[in-house]
Design a protein around this motif. Structure first.
Motif, PDB file in Angstrom:
ATOM      1  N   ILE A  68       0.766  -1.180   0.000  1.00 20.16           N
ATOM      2  CA  ILE A  68      -0.008  -0.040   0.179  1.00 20.16           C
ATOM      3  C   ILE A  68       0.742   1.142   0.019  1.00 20.16           C
ATOM      4  O   ILE A  68       1.868   1.368   0.811  1.00 20.16           O
ATOM      5  N   THR A  80      -1.822  -5.527   2.193  1.00 21.26           N
ATOM      6  CA  THR A  80      -3.224  -6.012   2.410  1.00 21.26           C
ATOM      7  C   THR A  80      -3.449  -7.110   1.185  1.00 21.26           C
ATOM      8  O   THR A  80      -2.483  -7.195   0.365  1.00 21.26           O
ATOM      9  N   ARG A  81      -4.362  -8.003   1.118  1.00 15.43           N
ATOM     10  CA  ARG A  81      -4.273  -9.001   0.045  1.00 15.43           C
ATOM     11  C   ARG A  81      -5.885  -9.441  -0.190  1.00 15.43           C
ATOM     12  O   ARG A  81      -6.457  -9.476   0.725  1.00 15.43           O
ATOM     13  N   THR A  97      -4.743  -7.352   6.040  1.00 15.26           N
ATOM     14  CA  THR A  97      -4.540  -5.712   5.958  1.00 15.26           C
ATOM     15  C   THR A  97      -3.759  -5.208   7.299  1.00 15.26           C
ATOM     16  O   THR A  97      -4.328  -5.414   8.253  1.00 15.26           O
ATOM     17  N   TRP A  98      -2.536  -4.469   7.041  1.00 13.40           N
ATOM     18  CA  TRP A  98      -2.405  -3.761   8.377  1.00 13.40           C
ATOM     19  C   TRP A  98      -1.607  -2.481   7.592  1.00 13.40           C
ATOM     20  O   TRP A  98      -1.044  -2.325   6.587  1.00 13.40           O
ATOM     21  N   ASN A 109      -7.769   3.460   4.583  1.00 12.38           N
ATOM     22  CA  ASN A 109      -8.352   2.111   4.521  1.00 12.38           C
ATOM     23  C   ASN A 109      -9.724   2.011   3.671  1.00 12.38           C
ATOM     24  O   ASN A 109      -9.786   1.157   2.742  1.00 12.38           O
ATOM     25  N   LYS A 113     -10.056  -0.214   0.249  1.00  9.14           N
ATOM     26  CA  LYS A 113     -10.935  -1.364   0.135  1.00  9.14           C
ATOM     27  C   LYS A 113     -12.039  -1.081  -0.808  1.00  9.14           C
ATOM     28  O   LYS A 113     -12.435  -1.934  -1.515  1.00  9.14           O
ATOM     29  N   SER A 140     -11.501  -2.717  13.802  1.00  8.55           N
ATOM     30  CA  SER A 140     -11.705  -3.460  12.375  1.00  8.55           C
ATOM     31  C   SER A 140     -12.965  -3.923  11.982  1.00  8.55           C
ATOM     32  O   SER A 140     -13.304  -3.573  10.939  1.00  8.55           O
TER      33      SER A 140
END
Length: 191
Positions: A68, A80-81, A97-98, A109, A113, A140
């Motif tokens: 990212i 993320t994935r 995701t971090w 975020n 997303k 989250s």
């Protein structure tokens, strides 16, 4: 597998691999960054192993990992994935995701997303996107609920954490036929 670059005015998502993961070294060491994850990225060797697992999934067409880049802050922010990609049933997960603490709560975020959901539904033509979140991770959970995902159930004590705790996992989902309405809402959020 097609390797897309997902990008808008705020964020750029490109394939995470062994040539770029080192950009995340400092962020990966932030305290409690992935506290609610069974993964460990706390030192360079563990981060490399984490990325290697993502690459193996990519080679097997079951994951699509991204690094990212926050275009506003002009800095790498995290990873993320897409994972557990089920091509037959057209279902995949967004997760792993971090993002660094400095990037949290900035709208990054929601932007990433949105791009991932748009790609899953509009390019891959998948029927469902799922999210799995530690029951204790209220931050989250709220973020995924804000995206428009529906809580479908809780898998009780299904994941063993690094400290021996058995977490329960909340399962959220968005269906393809919900995407048009969710997309409208998200476009208002990410403006």
């Amino acid at each position: 597998m097609n390797t897309p670059t997902l990008e808008n005015n705020r964020v750029k998502l490109t394939l995470l691999n062994l040539s770029n993961y080192a950009h995340l070294g400092q962020i990966a060491q932030e305290k409690d960054l992935i506290y609610y994850s069974p993964s460990d990225i706390s030192d360079p060797e563990k981060l490399r192993a984490y990325v290697q697992i993502a690459i193996e999934g990519y080679d097997n067409k079951t994951t699509l990992p991204f690094i990212i880049y926050d275009k506003e802050k002009q800095a790498y922010a995290g990873a993320t994935r897409f994972g557990l990609i089920n091509w037959k049933n057209k279902v995949l997960h967004i997760g792993w995701t971090w993002i660094g603490h400095h990037f949290q709560g900035t709208g990054l975020n929601a932007n990433m997303k949105f791009l991932m959901l748009q790609y899953a539904f509009e390019t891959l033509a998948f029927e469902k996107v799922e999210f799995r979140i530690d029951e204790r991770n209220n931050k989250s959970r709220r973020a995924v609920e804000k995206l428009g995902a529906t809580l479908e159930g809780i898998l009780r004590k299904d994941t063993l954490m690094n400290d021996g705790f058995r977490r329960s996992t909340c399962c959220y989902g968005i269906l393809k036929d919900e995407w048009a309405e969710i997309k409208k809402s998200l476009l208002n959020i990410i403006k």
